[in-house]
Write a protein that holds these residues in place. Structure first.
Motif, PDB file in Angstrom:
ATOM      1  N   TYR A 230       0.986  -1.182  -0.149  1.00 24.21           N
ATOM      2  CA  TYR A 230      -0.036   0.109  -0.069  1.00 24.21           C
ATOM      3  C   TYR A 230       0.778   1.326  -0.087  1.00 24.21           C
ATOM      4  N   GLU A 270     -17.049  -2.199  -4.906  1.00 24.29           N
ATOM      5  CA  GLU A 270     -16.954  -3.454  -4.723  1.00 24.29           C
ATOM      6  C   GLU A 270     -18.222  -4.456  -4.848  1.00 24.29           C
ATOM      7  N   ASP A 297     -20.786  -4.242  -9.642  1.00 22.77           N
ATOM      8  CA  ASP A 297     -19.539  -4.596 -10.581  1.00 22.77           C
ATOM      9  C   ASP A 297     -18.744  -3.320 -10.852  1.00 22.77           C
ATOM     10  N   ALA A 298     -17.438  -3.461 -10.662  1.00 23.99           N
ATOM     11  CA  ALA A 298     -16.656  -2.206 -10.998  1.00 23.99           C
ATOM     12  C   ALA A 298     -16.766  -1.621 -12.343  1.00 23.99           C
ATOM     13  N   ASP A 318      -7.495  -2.960  -8.241  1.00 27.72           N
ATOM     14  CA  ASP A 318      -7.064  -4.209  -7.714  1.00 27.72           C
ATOM     15  C   ASP A 318      -7.828  -5.588  -7.911  1.00 27.72           C
TER      16      ASP A 318
HETATM   17  N1  SAH Z   1      -8.187  -3.851  -2.557  1.00 26.53           N
HETATM   18  C1  SAH Z   1      -8.605  -4.879  -1.919  1.00 26.53           C
HETATM   19  C2  SAH Z   1      -9.277  -5.968  -2.270  1.00 26.53           C
HETATM   20  C3  SAH Z   1      -8.557  -6.746  -3.356  1.00 26.53           C
HETATM   21  S1  SAH Z   1      -9.216  -8.394  -3.832  1.00 26.53           S
HETATM   22  C4  SAH Z   1      -7.525  -5.096  -0.741  1.00 26.53           C
HETATM   23  O1  SAH Z   1      -6.367  -4.819  -1.018  1.00 26.53           O
HETATM   24  O2  SAH Z   1      -7.626  -5.726   0.279  1.00 26.53           O
HETATM   25  C5  SAH Z   1     -10.175  -8.030  -5.072  1.00 26.53           C
HETATM   26  C6  SAH Z   1     -11.830  -7.698  -4.591  1.00 26.53           C
HETATM   27  O3  SAH Z   1     -12.363  -7.611  -5.829  1.00 26.53           O
HETATM   28  C7  SAH Z   1     -12.357  -8.937  -3.649  1.00 26.53           C
HETATM   29  O4  SAH Z   1     -12.624  -7.915  -2.690  1.00 26.53           O
HETATM   30  C8  SAH Z   1     -13.515  -9.072  -4.524  1.00 26.53           C
HETATM   31  O5  SAH Z   1     -14.883  -9.381  -3.949  1.00 26.53           O
HETATM   32  C9  SAH Z   1     -13.909  -7.887  -5.493  1.00 26.53           C
HETATM   33  N2  SAH Z   1     -14.393  -8.216  -6.855  1.00 26.53           N
HETATM   34  C10 SAH Z   1     -14.445  -9.194  -7.848  1.00 26.53           C
HETATM   35  N3  SAH Z   1     -14.891  -9.083  -8.941  1.00 26.53           N
HETATM   36  C11 SAH Z   1     -15.609  -7.796  -8.676  1.00 26.53           C
HETATM   37  C12 SAH Z   1     -16.295  -6.910  -9.566  1.00 26.53           C
HETATM   38  N4  SAH Z   1     -16.654  -7.274 -10.943  1.00 26.53           N
HETATM   39  N5  SAH Z   1     -16.496  -5.490  -9.358  1.00 26.53           N
HETATM   40  C13 SAH Z   1     -16.098  -5.157  -8.232  1.00 26.53           C
HETATM   41  N6  SAH Z   1     -15.572  -5.819  -7.130  1.00 26.53           N
HETATM   42  C14 SAH Z   1     -14.997  -7.183  -7.495  1.00 26.53           C
END
Ligand code: SAH
Length: 388
Positions: A230, A270, A297-298, A318
């Motif tokens: 981070y 998320e 969904d992102a 991420d």
């Molecule tokens: N940035 C965070 C989590 C990263 S892991 C950290 O550092 O802790 C990836 C994350 O993406 C998970 O929490 C998962 O639930 C989420 N995810 C998976 N597919 C997704 C989508 N289509 N849209 C948004 N989030 C999603």
């Protein structure tokens, strides 16, 4: 260097072959780091400057999340451990080089208690029995420990006495949760959580922020390296007080909250509802009112931003191992943030996604971070800046 390497050579785990979890067993840690650098160089050659990998001070016992599957041998003996690679045969594990040692001890105690409480272990073939898995999550900074008992049914006989007996041996356990997974599936966790003891979640600290972690929320598994990851992401992003930032695939909001300290506004997105609930609580926990979270969904979220012609300065992304979606990447090219910081646990899909962004963005730096010592898994942070 960590204790097992003091003699100059890495100690090989006796289960290495059967388990298959650690591809780099027996390879000295320095050598592992070199191999990972080579892999990144191969994948991303010519794309941008690749910085030397950030290694771990202690490559052992780093996993704050430990999972054990339970099974019964033909002779009645209860075993717990991991599935042998590519099979559904359980390899018994008592200790593991990369797992939190306390978690391994708790799993051992649970194995012993099952017999005295006459609790049957779940059998996949017959769909009979109760206990399927145990998941332990620990907060490295807070010392809090969550035990998740994954069962076939919500009815756990003598549950209070079971918890009491477990806590008598391990008073350090902060919370015990029953997770009900009724389906015939290889997914570990089911949808329903019932708190048997404590708060039903644990807390941990990263980069000076405090985070609530629920049983199914994503949380990075190597806390010491996560802080470095981070910090690297923040350093590359060079944020300032005027910035509006998106934290895509934000989990419980960790990256966004670390960024929120230095920017004007953060929007986290998320998919997992439980993680979003945690993220909202976490914002309060850290007294932050310049961050908000959207469940969904992102890619869809970014498409919406592009349609509304909204702009942001920096996007942190991420995604999971499968990488980002076409909708997400194409919308990024429409929104045109000045900087994109792409964090990935799968450089292969990241390299693919970078190709899509390359036409409008310059890849300034590729920074590998070793989040998963002993395994061949690689984490990378990539800084992209918009071509003017
Ligand atoms: N940035 C965070 C989590 C990263 S892991 C950290 O550092 O802790 C990836 C994350 O993406 C998970 O929490 C998962 O639930 C989420 N995810 C998976 N597919 C997704 C989508 N289509 N849209 C948004 N989030 C999603």
């Amino acid at each position: 260097m960590a204790r097992q390497e003091k003699a100059g050579q890495a100690q090989v785990c006796p289960l290495a072959k059967k388990c298959g979890g650690c591809d780099y067993q027996g390879i000295a840690y320095e050598e592992q780091l070199k191999k990972k650098e080579q892999t990144v160089k191969k994948l991303m050659k010519g794309m941008g400057e690749i910085l030397p990998i950030i290694g771990a001070e202690d490559p052992y016992c780093y996993r704050n999340k430990v999972h054990a599957v339970f099974s019964r041998r033909r002779n009645g003996e209860i075993v717990s451990g991991i599935y042998q690679e590519g099979t559904h045969k359980v390899v018994p594990v008592e200790t593991c080089q990369i797992e939190d040692q306390k978690a391994d001890a708790i799993i051992g105690t649970i194995r012993g208690l099952l017999k005295s409480f006459k609790i049957k272990v779940y059998d996949e073939d017959t769909d009979y029995g109760l206990l399927r898995h145990v998941l332990i999550r620990t907060g490295a900074k807070t010392g809090q420990i969550m035990v998740v008992l994954v069962t076939r049914s919500p009815i756990f006989p003598s549950k209070n006495n079971f918890v009491k007996a477990l806590r008598a041996v391990h008073p350090e356990i902060s919370t015990v949760v029953l997770n009900v997974n009724e389906r015939k599936t290889s997914m570990v966790l089911g949808a329903r959580n019932i708190t048997l003891y404590g708060k039903g979640y644990i807390e941990d600290e990263l980069c000076g922020c405090r985070f609530r972690i629920s049983p199914t929320s994503f949380y990075q598994i190597n806390p010491a390296q996560t802080e470095k990851l981070y910090k690297t992401a923040m350093m590359l992003a060079r944020l300032n007080k005027r910035n509006v930032v998106v934290d895509a695939y934000c989990g419980i909001g960790t990256i966004g909250m670390v960024a929120a300290k230095t920017v004007k506004e953060v929007i986290g997105v998320e998919l997992n509802g439980e993680a979003v609930r945690d993220a909202k609580v976490n914002a309060h926990l850290n007294n932050m009112n310049n961050i908000r979270f959207v469940e969904g969904d992102a890619g869809v979220f970014l498409e919406g931003m592009a349609d509304r012609e909204e702009t942001v300065d920096v996007v942190f992304m991420d995604p999971p191992r499968s990488g980002s979606s076409e909708a997400f990447l194409q919308s990024l090219l429409v929104i045109r943030p000045k900087k994109i910081v792409y964090i990935s646990c799968e450089p292969q899909t990241q390299a693919r996604d970078l190709q899509a962004l390359k036409k409008d963005y310059k890849i300034e730096a590729i920074q590998p971070v070793d989040m998963f010592p002993m395994t061949e898994k690689i984490e990378t942070v990539v800084l992209l800046t918009r071509k003017e």
